[in-house]
Enzyme design. Structure first.
Site, short mmCIF file in Angstrom:
data_model
loop_
_atom_site.label_atom_id
_atom_site.label_comp_id
_atom_site.label_asym_id
_atom_site.label_seq_id
_atom_site.Cartn_x
_atom_site.Cartn_y
_atom_site.Cartn_z
N ARG A 70 38.21 51.89 29.95
CA ARG A 70 36.99 51.24 29.83
C ARG A 70 35.74 52.12 30.48
NH1 ARG A 70 35.86 49.33 34.74
NH2 ARG A 70 37.47 48.49 36.02
N GLU B 10 33.35 51.05 37.05
CA GLU B 10 34.19 51.46 38.27
C GLU B 10 35.29 50.50 38.70
OE1 GLU B 10 33.82 53.81 40.24
OE2 GLU B 10 32.22 54.69 39.40
N THR C 230 37.53 47.04 39.48
CA THR C 230 37.49 45.82 39.73
C THR C 230 38.62 44.90 39.77
OG1 THR C 230 36.17 43.87 38.75
CG2 THR C 230 37.27 45.02 37.30
N TYR C 231 38.55 43.64 39.98
CA TYR C 231 39.69 42.79 40.31
C TYR C 231 39.87 41.46 39.55
CZ TYR C 231 42.62 39.91 43.29
OH TYR C 231 43.72 38.86 43.64
N GLY D 174 32.71 45.39 31.12
CA GLY D 174 33.26 46.99 31.06
C GLY D 174 33.67 46.94 29.82
N PHE E 213 34.38 41.11 29.51
CA PHE E 213 33.66 40.61 30.59
C PHE E 213 34.74 39.77 31.32
CE2 PHE E 213 33.15 37.50 26.66
CZ PHE E 213 33.81 36.43 27.47
N CYS F 105 32.89 47.22 41.45
CA CYS F 105 32.16 47.93 40.35
C CYS F 105 31.27 49.01 41.23
CB CYS F 105 31.00 47.02 39.86
SG CYS F 105 31.90 45.60 38.91
#
Length: 221
Positions: free
Chosen positions: A79, A82, A84-85, A148, A160, A177
């Site tokens: 994707r 940056e 993400t979690y 993303g 999302f 991000c």
């Protein structure tokens, strides 16, 4: 406007799903639609066990740990965006849409996904906001939704993530991000009694409104 022959979209609630399993499922849905473009669109809603994901060009400098020397589950995926979690208490939406039947415009698509979140929040009396130059949704300065995506021959995957009532501590191990000056938050900060089930339902309703489609709940949903 949505093509009249494409008014229905299958809606699947798949519960808690390991990240790699969900990623493989998305790819299988996309491949099937590349072979048979007339197949219906799908909206998959899930939660994930704790996992960090990095977009194709994401920088490792936004990880505050060494992925080779930690027990955290980390995956670099296809994707945009940056690091993400994901974790339980966060609703992750994977729309598999054929944009030939909507608009072949990625900026339009991103703004539509933001609009889905904004309308959902408004239903709870929360004023969501966009931030110029960034993708996602904020409430009172806290980022509550990340977006993303990837598009393959105009068929979408990824999507999302909306923080409803997760344990946010996992975000402390990254620069979410890649944004250093905006904290991550959740809906539960503003509405302590908010329930995942109701938000999941309202997200689906907003998705149907924004994309002008009818959602049909799958039998396993």
């Amino acid at each position: 406007m949505t093509d009249c022959s494409r008014r229905c979209c299958r809606w699947e609630n798949r519960g808690l799903v390991p990240y790699l399993e969900a990623w493989a499922y998305q790819r299988s849905l996309v491949e099937a639609r590349l072979e048979a473009p007339a197949l219906e669109d799908v909206l998959v809603l899930v939660e994930h066990p704790p996992v960090y994901t990095l977009g194709t060009g994401a920088s490792l400098e936004f990880l505050k740990f060494d992925p080779a020397q930690s027990d955290f589950e980390v995956h670099r995926i296809d994707r945009g965006g940056e690091v993400t979690y994901h974790c339980p208490g966060q609703i992750v939406g994977y729309p598999i849409l054929n944009l030939h039947y909507y608009q072949k415009d990625l900026h339009w698509y991103l703004r539509q996904l933001e609009e889905v979140i904004l309308r959902t929040l408004a239903g709870y009396g929360l004023r969501g906001e966009r931030v110029e130059g960034l993708t996602g949704v904020w409430v009172e300065g806290y980022k509550v939704a990340a977006i993303g995506i990837k598009v393959k021959r105009w068929i979408t995957l990824h999507g999302f993530a909306l923080n409803v009532c997760p344990d946010l501590s996992g975000f402390s191990c990254i620069v979410p991000c890649g944004i250093v000056d905006k904290p991550v938050g959740s809906l539960a900060q503003f509405l302590p009694n908010i329930e995942l089930k109701s938000v999941r339902r309202d997200l689906a309703r907003s998705f149907a409104e924004v994309f002008q489609i009818e959602l049909v709940l799958a039998e396993n949903g």
